[in-house]
Design an enzyme around this catalytic site. Structure first.
Site, PDB file in Angstrom:
ATOM      1  N   LYS A  54       0.824  -1.207   0.000  1.00 25.91           N
ATOM      2  CA  LYS A  54       0.000   0.000   0.000  1.00 25.91           C
ATOM      3  C   LYS A  54       0.857   1.255   0.000  1.00 25.91           C
ATOM      4  O   LYS A  54       0.550   2.241  -0.688  1.00 25.91           O
ATOM      5  CB  LYS A  54      -0.941  -0.017   1.211  1.00 25.91           C
ATOM      6  CG  LYS A  54      -2.024  -1.081   1.112  1.00 25.91           C
ATOM      7  CD  LYS A  54      -2.787  -1.237   2.413  1.00 25.91           C
ATOM      8  CE  LYS A  54      -3.836  -2.345   2.282  1.00 25.91           C
ATOM      9  NZ  LYS A  54      -4.532  -2.642   3.534  1.00 25.91           N
ATOM     10  N   GLN A  98      -4.947  -2.485   9.776  1.00 24.04           N
ATOM     11  CA  GLN A  98      -4.758  -3.745   9.072  1.00 24.04           C
ATOM     12  C   GLN A  98      -5.310  -4.908   9.903  1.00 24.04           C
ATOM     13  O   GLN A  98      -4.965  -5.063  11.078  1.00 24.04           O
ATOM     14  CB  GLN A  98      -3.258  -3.969   8.791  1.00 24.04           C
ATOM     15  CG  GLN A  98      -2.946  -5.233   8.024  1.00 24.04           C
ATOM     16  CD  GLN A  98      -3.553  -5.241   6.629  1.00 24.04           C
ATOM     17  OE1 GLN A  98      -3.581  -4.221   5.959  1.00 24.04           O
ATOM     18  NE2 GLN A  98      -4.033  -6.387   6.204  1.00 24.04           N
ATOM     19  N   ASP A 121     -10.940   2.383   4.243  1.00 28.12           N
ATOM     20  CA  ASP A 121     -11.451   1.076   3.810  1.00 28.12           C
ATOM     21  C   ASP A 121     -12.936   1.100   3.487  1.00 28.12           C
ATOM     22  O   ASP A 121     -13.458   0.168   2.883  1.00 28.12           O
ATOM     23  CB  ASP A 121     -11.210   0.028   4.910  1.00 28.12           C
ATOM     24  CG  ASP A 121     -10.001  -0.846   4.611  1.00 28.12           C
ATOM     25  OD1 ASP A 121      -9.580  -0.903   3.445  1.00 28.12           O
ATOM     26  OD2 ASP A 121      -9.484  -1.469   5.550  1.00 28.12           O
TER      27      ASP A 121
END
Length: 298
Positions: A54, A98, A121
């Site tokens: 990322k 995460q 997200d």
């Protein structure tokens, strides 16, 4: 015999990132640099690799990287504090925690603590609620990355979903419980069957489907006998399988590659949905920055 269409997520993600780089430069001309934050708890190799990917994407398009890392035994209060810090960081446009988090940590409570406006997200309950409420029209909140990436990939190859029967395998929050919300919006207009471990005769649902979206994590779960001719196959599941010939582990998806001969189109795995998910994460962050600029100049 017509060859099936390969839906190349890596190529399409590259095109999206090129456009994002242009938009980031335009924001820079207005004194704004989007920033993506990541919070990694523990040292899980797969999670660490995913987070590093990322940040490599961020460097590619000009987004600022903000990395926070905690040891696996940090405890829930330390994780809450890291989330609060990212919520308050003016350089952080949006961030992700995460997953999975270490055992004993209340994952839901940590996600609840994220500022919905910084939820890169698109998985905060507030943002999912906005998606539920808005059946049509524009949505001004972050969208779940993987479902959004799948729809963007299908659209890039002009695959029409209106009136199609879509069979979704798996009821996890990342795909199973979220992609039907996008597929059934006005303007997309698909009909969705969601199958899970409690579904009787899953194979009959698969054989009727125009589109299969599989997210079970069971390698080869969908076989050639499950696919009707011309179906579109979207393979989200990932498993590491030991290859005796090479003596190494390799990635294998939910959908057996022998299915491709019957399909009209398919996503390779790897190289299909994964790159699109990462591209949509960046898209969410850039859109957050653009919305903020628009509000301040309105």
């Amino acid at each position: 015999m017509t060859m099936p269409l390969k839906l190349d997520g890596k190529q399409v993600a590259g095109e999206i990132k090129a456009d994002l780089a242009r938009r980031v430069r335009a924001l820079g001309e207005r004194g704004v640099q989007p920033g993506l934050g990541t919070l990694l708890v523990g040292e899980d190799p797969a999670s660490a690799k995913y987070v590093s990917g990322k940040h490599a994407d961020c460097a590619e398009v000009g987004i600022r990287s903000i990395r926070r890392e905690l040891p696996a035994d940090a405890g829930q209060e330390a994780i809450f504090e890291a989330v609060r810090s990212l919520n308050e960081d003016p350089d952080c446009t949006g961030f992700i925690v995460q997953l999975p988090l270490p055992q004993g940590v209340d994952q839901g409570a940590i996600i609840d603590a994220i500022d919905p406006a910084k939820d890169a997200d698109g998985m905060h309950p507030y943002n999912l609620g906005e998606l539920v409420l808005h059946v049509a029209g524009d949505i001004a909140t972050p969208l779940p990355c993987t479902p959004r990436g799948i729809l963007a990939l299908l659209a890039r190859y002009d695959i029409e979903l209106g009136g199609k029967d879509v069979c979704v395998l798996g009821r996890g929050i990342t795909i199973g419980r979220t992609i039907p919300l996008l597929l059934t919006r006005r303007g997309v207009d698909a009909t969705v069957t969601l199958c899970h471990t409690g579904t009787e005769d899953v194979r009959s649902h698969l054989r009727r489907a125009d589109v299969i979206v599989s997210a079970t994590g069971q390698p080869g779960f969908v076989g050639p006998d499950d696919v009707k001719p011309g179906a579109v196959l979207v393979d989200v599941g990932i498993a590491r399988v030991f290859d005796e010939e090479s003596g190494r582990y390799r990635i294998k998806g939910d959908i057996d590659r022998d299915c491709y001969e019957t399909a009209g189109a398919y996503t390779p795995n790897p190289g299909g949905v994964g790159p699109m998910t990462r591209a949509m994460l960046l898209t969410n962050v850039v859109e957050m920055a653009e919305r903020r600029v628009s509000r301040h100049t309105a």
